[in-house]
Scaffold this motif. Structure first.
Motif, mmCIF file in Angstrom:
data_model
loop_
_atom_site.group_PDB
_atom_site.id
_atom_site.type_symbol
_atom_site.label_atom_id
_atom_site.label_comp_id
_atom_site.label_asym_id
_atom_site.label_seq_id
_atom_site.Cartn_x
_atom_site.Cartn_y
_atom_site.Cartn_z
ATOM 1 N N SER A 76 0.827 -1.198 0.000
ATOM 2 C CA SER A 76 0.000 0.000 0.000
ATOM 3 C C SER A 76 0.867 1.256 0.000
ATOM 4 O O SER A 76 0.582 2.219 -0.712
ATOM 5 C CB SER A 76 -0.929 -0.023 1.208
ATOM 6 O OG SER A 76 -1.402 1.227 1.532
ATOM 7 N N GLU A 77 1.923 1.253 0.806
ATOM 8 C CA GLU A 77 2.828 2.399 0.851
ATOM 9 C C GLU A 77 3.563 2.580 -0.476
ATOM 10 O O GLU A 77 3.757 3.703 -0.935
ATOM 11 C CB GLU A 77 3.836 2.241 1.984
ATOM 12 C CG GLU A 77 3.255 2.448 3.362
ATOM 13 C CD GLU A 77 4.271 2.221 4.465
ATOM 14 O OE1 GLU A 77 5.392 1.758 4.172
ATOM 15 O OE2 GLU A 77 3.930 2.495 5.621
ATOM 16 N N GLN A 78 3.960 1.471 -1.116
ATOM 17 C CA GLN A 78 4.638 1.563 -2.404
ATOM 18 C C GLN A 78 3.701 2.130 -3.473
ATOM 19 O O GLN A 78 4.113 2.948 -4.279
ATOM 20 C CB GLN A 78 5.161 0.191 -2.827
ATOM 21 C CG GLN A 78 6.363 -0.256 -2.064
ATOM 22 C CD GLN A 78 6.786 -1.662 -2.430
ATOM 23 O OE1 GLN A 78 6.106 -2.359 -3.167
ATOM 24 N NE2 GLN A 78 7.915 -2.089 -1.880
ATOM 25 N N GLN A 79 2.445 1.703 -3.465
ATOM 26 C CA GLN A 79 1.488 2.228 -4.428
ATOM 27 C C GLN A 79 1.230 3.709 -4.180
ATOM 28 O O GLN A 79 1.102 4.487 -5.112
ATOM 29 C CB GLN A 79 0.172 1.444 -4.361
ATOM 30 C CG GLN A 79 0.269 0.066 -4.930
ATOM 31 C CD GLN A 79 -1.015 -0.714 -4.764
ATOM 32 O OE1 GLN A 79 -1.950 -0.262 -4.109
ATOM 33 N NE2 GLN A 79 -1.062 -1.897 -5.353
ATOM 34 N N HIS A 80 1.167 4.093 -2.926
ATOM 35 C CA HIS A 80 0.956 5.490 -2.583
ATOM 36 C C HIS A 80 2.140 6.348 -3.024
ATOM 37 O O HIS A 80 1.976 7.457 -3.544
ATOM 38 C CB HIS A 80 0.696 5.625 -1.094
ATOM 39 C CG HIS A 80 0.392 7.015 -0.637
ATOM 40 N ND1 HIS A 80 -0.594 7.791 -1.202
ATOM 41 C CD2 HIS A 80 0.942 7.778 0.348
ATOM 42 C CE1 HIS A 80 -0.631 8.968 -0.603
ATOM 43 N NE2 HIS A 80 0.294 8.987 0.338
ATOM 44 N N ARG A 84 2.322 9.361 -6.192
ATOM 45 C CA ARG A 84 2.800 10.735 -5.962
ATOM 46 C C ARG A 84 3.701 11.193 -7.088
ATOM 47 O O ARG A 84 3.728 12.364 -7.434
ATOM 48 C CB ARG A 84 3.580 10.840 -4.654
ATOM 49 C CG ARG A 84 2.721 10.857 -3.436
ATOM 50 C CD ARG A 84 3.623 11.048 -2.261
ATOM 51 N NE ARG A 84 2.860 11.487 -1.107
ATOM 52 C CZ ARG A 84 3.373 11.679 0.074
ATOM 53 N NH1 ARG A 84 4.665 11.473 0.272
ATOM 54 N NH2 ARG A 84 2.636 12.066 1.059
ATOM 55 N N ASN A 85 4.488 10.276 -7.624
ATOM 56 C CA ASN A 85 5.467 10.646 -8.670
ATOM 57 C C ASN A 85 4.848 10.756 -9.994
ATOM 58 O O ASN A 85 4.086 10.535 -10.632
ATOM 59 C CB ASN A 85 6.621 9.645 -8.700
ATOM 60 C CG ASN A 85 7.404 9.687 -7.407
ATOM 61 O OD1 ASN A 85 7.457 10.710 -6.752
ATOM 62 N ND2 ASN A 85 7.989 8.567 -7.058
#
Length: 85
Positions: A76-80, A84-85
């Motif tokens: 989830s953090e990686q997808q978030h 952003r980028n």
């Protein structure tokens, strides 16, 4: 690698707590040896295999759940971060 260590340590701790509170009615097997006057001379207590295996199963399941949750959180953090980028 860090997820594995965290899940094992926290699973052990939480699993032991769950086992302590859910399996607290465990009395164990015991054999008492009485003397001539009816007093207990000594008592032998044994651990039950079912008790040990239930505790181990609770610890393994708890560790697995924590590992699964940490994996989902990391994805989830990686997808978030990618969004952003």
């Amino acid at each position: 690698m860090m997820k594995g260590k965290i899940s094992i340590i926290s699973g052990l701790f939480i699993g032991l707590l769950i086992s302590y509170f859910t399996l607290d009615e465990y009395k164990g097997l015991s054999n008492g040896y009485l003397g001539v006057d009816g007093k207990v001379i000594y008592e032998v207590t044994e651990l039950d295999f079912g008790f040990i295996s239930n505790t181990f199963l609770i610890i393994v399941i708890t560790s697995g759940i924590i590992y699964f949750l940490l994996t989902k959180l990391q994805k989830s953090e990686q997808q978030h971060d990618n969004s952003r980028n």
